[in-house]
Scaffold this active site. Structure first.
Site, PDB file in Angstrom:
ATOM      1  N   ASN A 138       0.830  -1.206   0.000  1.00  0.00           N
ATOM      2  CA  ASN A 138       0.000   0.000   0.000  1.00  0.00           C
ATOM      3  C   ASN A 138       0.864   1.256   0.000  1.00  0.00           C
ATOM      4  O   ASN A 138       0.554   2.237  -0.690  1.00  0.00           O
ATOM      5  CB  ASN A 138      -0.931   0.003   1.216  1.00  0.00           C
ATOM      6  CG  ASN A 138      -2.036  -1.030   1.108  1.00  0.00           C
ATOM      7  OD1 ASN A 138      -2.453  -1.395   0.014  1.00  0.00           O
ATOM      8  ND2 ASN A 138      -2.506  -1.510   2.242  1.00  0.00           N
ATOM      9  N   HIS A 188      -1.144  -7.022   5.909  1.00  0.00           N
ATOM     10  CA  HIS A 188      -2.304  -7.143   6.790  1.00  0.00           C
ATOM     11  C   HIS A 188      -1.921  -7.813   8.109  1.00  0.00           C
ATOM     12  O   HIS A 188      -2.717  -8.553   8.694  1.00  0.00           O
ATOM     13  CB  HIS A 188      -3.444  -7.907   6.126  1.00  0.00           C
ATOM     14  CG  HIS A 188      -4.095  -7.147   5.010  1.00  0.00           C
ATOM     15  ND1 HIS A 188      -5.043  -7.689   4.182  1.00  0.00           N
ATOM     16  CD2 HIS A 188      -3.929  -5.863   4.580  1.00  0.00           C
ATOM     17  CE1 HIS A 188      -5.436  -6.792   3.290  1.00  0.00           C
ATOM     18  NE2 HIS A 188      -4.769  -5.667   3.519  1.00  0.00           N
ATOM     19  N   TYR A 197      -0.215  -8.752  -2.628  1.00  0.00           N
ATOM     20  CA  TYR A 197       0.322  -7.453  -2.247  1.00  0.00           C
ATOM     21  C   TYR A 197       1.816  -7.361  -2.557  1.00  0.00           C
ATOM     22  O   TYR A 197       2.306  -6.322  -2.994  1.00  0.00           O
ATOM     23  CB  TYR A 197       0.072  -7.184  -0.763  1.00  0.00           C
ATOM     24  CG  TYR A 197      -1.371  -6.838  -0.461  1.00  0.00           C
ATOM     25  CD1 TYR A 197      -1.828  -5.534  -0.596  1.00  0.00           C
ATOM     26  CD2 TYR A 197      -2.271  -7.817  -0.069  1.00  0.00           C
ATOM     27  CE1 TYR A 197      -3.153  -5.217  -0.333  1.00  0.00           C
ATOM     28  CE2 TYR A 197      -3.595  -7.507   0.192  1.00  0.00           C
ATOM     29  CZ  TYR A 197      -4.035  -6.213   0.060  1.00  0.00           C
ATOM     30  OH  TYR A 197      -5.355  -5.899   0.306  1.00  0.00           O
TER      31      TYR A 197
END
Length: 683
Positions: A138, A188, A197
């Site tokens: 992210n 996460h 990811y």
């Protein structure tokens, strides 16, 4: 290229910029599809050979579409309903990319409005602290958004921020999201995620490296280069990415593992352009080998459909006779910080997925992977020659989720999405990991069932042509049977079963004590149907200290399986209890043990819980490999009742050695090794 251009022209001509619409065939606001279509049109505008390259009507259509979407949906001050990711990453990344590509067609007024919107949803403070959902992949995506924001009418300060905010991504971490020294990658907080990811992170980093190379913002941190070999390559097998690091995305589409493998390969080739020549050459050989061996969804053909840049790079590598294709490596990779293991031998490969006090049983979220409950309960994936599609071709929608291969489970029915969302399903067990010398391994899991009273101690001993599997202390009070799934293959192949062995034609052999159960069934999910062959051990309802023993022989013939079953001396089970599990393989000189508690297992003695792998060599030397899977030992003493004369290669954590009629090794603080193995060589 011509197909891309024709699609762009059709989309251009079909645009209807009305209240609540851009195209009639897409729902609105369509956070994924509409921005993605605008981005594809912009690419057709700038790429050569599309037939609409530089087409003014197309450039203006993209600019108008982006601005219309900005006014209708992505305006500064709008309420960011739904998933935060769309507002901070997905939508702005595609809108900005399209706006940058069409250049002057977008104009200063439109640019200013889009910059204002991005600044509203992704303010600079979003990159101020490395926590929450601004970590790992992210964070890279947020930096890419900021970089695109800087490129839309040059803003050097935003470029400075984008590059500076990348810095927390590169160092190794010891907890939470990020890369670990053992090769683990966590997102996460609880989930190994190289295949989703992590793939996005690698792509973002490779893109940023490529864009900024030769500029004042060129990135010089090279830690990311290490992750290719340590974190990503171990989980790519013949071009596809193993599901054990793909999180909740395993059930999104058939052959999604192959798609992720291509994405990682594409990023490796792109990142390689910024690497040292020797590294670049090695990576090119590795990717070439993957592409040549992937026959189920050929990489080059799929790249033509999915990623033209990757197609060009891969075609060049495949056509270059000076680049030698690299074979699959032989060896074992154990990643204790993410409770994963990968074992490779010529002709077959296995991957093990476990759960621990720091790694969740599974992840569900956004309505995905609601029945992945037991994927962390010791699921043993394996691939023999010709079976690279075993878990790719609609396995997840059709398989019995209570009978995943290798797992021990309570058959208590669970609701969809059982346990906490986003991977918050960690069991209490700390002893998860093992010891490996890089070629062989002993791996174990203290398993606690998900929303269940079931407890088990499971061990796997990874060898040249086999995996020896032990279970002990299997206890439950759920009021339902507990089962260990020896295997569950998606196949209609012939199964021949005898009292002590079974053979699945073209797949594997199995050696076990009497009592195994088998089932052949055809399972359906919607319009999809697949055949399965299941072998399992029934421990009964509410077992107390039940156990099991079996041997998996990937790729073995029927004759090889029968011969192994008849060779009673091939493996000696030295212990199989809730205190220790251990085996001796005389032909390999291996004695291996998982000590759940202190004690003795055959010739091995340990003063505390640990994993030990002792291997004798034909040259009169031996290695002893030790680890602390619980990551809490301040000291450990291991004794091997084997005559020894001295230490040939020591380790700094060895604080004492006694040789003679037996070997005693004393170790210092192993807790700081985070479950990693250390090896001592003796004569």
């Amino acid at each position: 290229m011509a197909v891309l251009g024709a699609k762009a022209a059709r989309h251009r001509d079909a645009m209807v910029l009305g209240e609540g619409s851009v195209w009639g065939d897409l729902p609105f606001p369509s956070f994924m599809a509409t921005p993605a279509r605008l981005q594809q049109m912009a690419r057709a505008f700038v790429l050569p050979g599309t037939g609409v390259t530089g087409d003014a009507r197309l450039g203006e259509a993209v600019a108008a579409g982006v601005d219309h979407y900005r006014r209708q949906v992505y305006a500064a001050g709008a309420d960011p309903v739904g998933n935060w990711w769309h507002w901070e990453i997905g939508v702005p990344k595609r809108l900005l990319d399209a706006a940058v590509l069409v250049g002057d067609h977008f104009g200063e007024r439109r640019s200013a409005k889009l910059r204002d919107a991005v600044d509203y949803f992704v303010p600079e403070r979003r990159l101020g602290s490395y926590r929450g959902n601004s970590t790992g992949a992210n964070r890279v995506d947020l930096c890419l958004v900021m970089l695109l924001r800087a490129m839309l009418r040059a803003d050097p300060e935003k470029a400075d921020l984008a590059v500076a905010a990348l810095s927390p991504v590169f160092p190794y971490v010891e907890e939470g999201d990020g890369f670990y020294r053992d090769g683990s990658f966590i997102q996460h907080t609880f989930i190994p995620y190289q295949g989703a990811y992590g793939s996005s992170l690698l792509n973002g980093i490779a893109t940023i490296f490529a864009v900024l190379r030769g500029s004042p913002w060129e990135i010089t941190d090279e830690n990311i280069f290490e992750t290719v070999d340590r974190s990503f390559a171990p989980f790519i097998h013949n071009g596809f990415c193993m599901d054990l690091v793909r999180g909740r995305g395993i059930n999104r589409r058939p052959f999604g593992d192959h798609q992720r493998g291509r994405e990682i390969a594409a990023s490796i080739l792109l990142l390689g352009e910024a690497a040292e020549p020797a590294v670049r050459s090695r990576w090119q050989g590795m990717v070439k080998g993957w592409a040549q061996r992937n026959t189920h969804e050929p990489m080059l053909k799929a790249a033509e459909r999915d990623d033209l840049g990757f197609h060009a790079r891969l075609a060049a590598v495949l056509d270059d006779d000076a680049i030698a294709a690299v074979d699959e490596p032989v060896g074992h990779r154990l990643l204790p910080m993410s409770a994963r293991a990968v074992h490779r031998r010529a002709g077959w490969c296995a991957g093990l997925s476990m759960a621990s006090d720091r790694v969740g049983h599974y992840e569900h979220g956004n309505g995905e992977n609601l029945r992945g409950w037991h994927t962390g309960s010791g699921m043993l994936y394996w691939w023999a020659a010709g079976h690279g599609d075993q878990y790719s071709d609609s396995f997840w929608p059709t398989v019995d989720p209570y009978r995943l291969p290798g797992t021990t489970v309570s058959t208590r029915r669970l609701p969809d999405g059982a346990g906490g969302g986003w991977g918050d399903t960690c069991p209490p067990g700390r002893w998860v990991g093992g010891a490996t010398d890089g070629l062989y391994a002993t791996v174990g899991q203290h398993l606690n069932g998900l929303e269940s009273t079931m407890e088990a101690f499971k061990s796997w001993f990874f060898l040249d042509d086999a995996v020896v599997c032990l279970g002990a202390g299997i206890t439950s009070e759920d009021g339902v049977p507990v089962e260990t799934i020896v295997d569950n293959r998606r196949t209609d192949a012939l199964l021949i079963s005898h009292e002590k062995w079974a053979h699945l034609d073209g797949h594997a052999g199995y050696v076990f004590p009497p009592g195994i159960k088998t089932l052949r069934e055809r399972r359906t999910a919607g319009l999809v149907a697949r055949d399965y062959v299941t072998l399992w051990l029934d421990h009964g309802t509410d077992p107390s200290s039940a156990g099991y023993f079996y041997v998996l022989l990937p790729g073995a013939t029927q004759a090889e399986t029968r011969a192994r079953a008849e060779d009673a001396a091939w493996v000696n089970v030295l212990a199989n209890t809730a205190r220790q599990q251990a085996v001796r393989i005389p032909s390999l000189g291996i004695t291996a043990a998982n000590f759940w508690r202190d004690g003795a297992a055959g010739p091995l003695i340990a003063s505390a819980p640990c994993a030990v792998l002792a291997r004798e060599h034909s040259d009169g030397t031996a290695t002893v490999t030790v680890s602390d899977p619980r990551r809490d030992l301040s000291g450990l003493t291991v004794t091997w009742r084997r005559a020894t004369t001295g230490i040939l290669r020591d380790h700094p954590l060895v604080t004492g050695v006694r040789t003679g009629s037996e070997l005693t090794l004393t170790f210092g603080r192993l807790a700081d090794r985070h479950g990693a193995s250390i090896t001592v060589t003796i004569s």
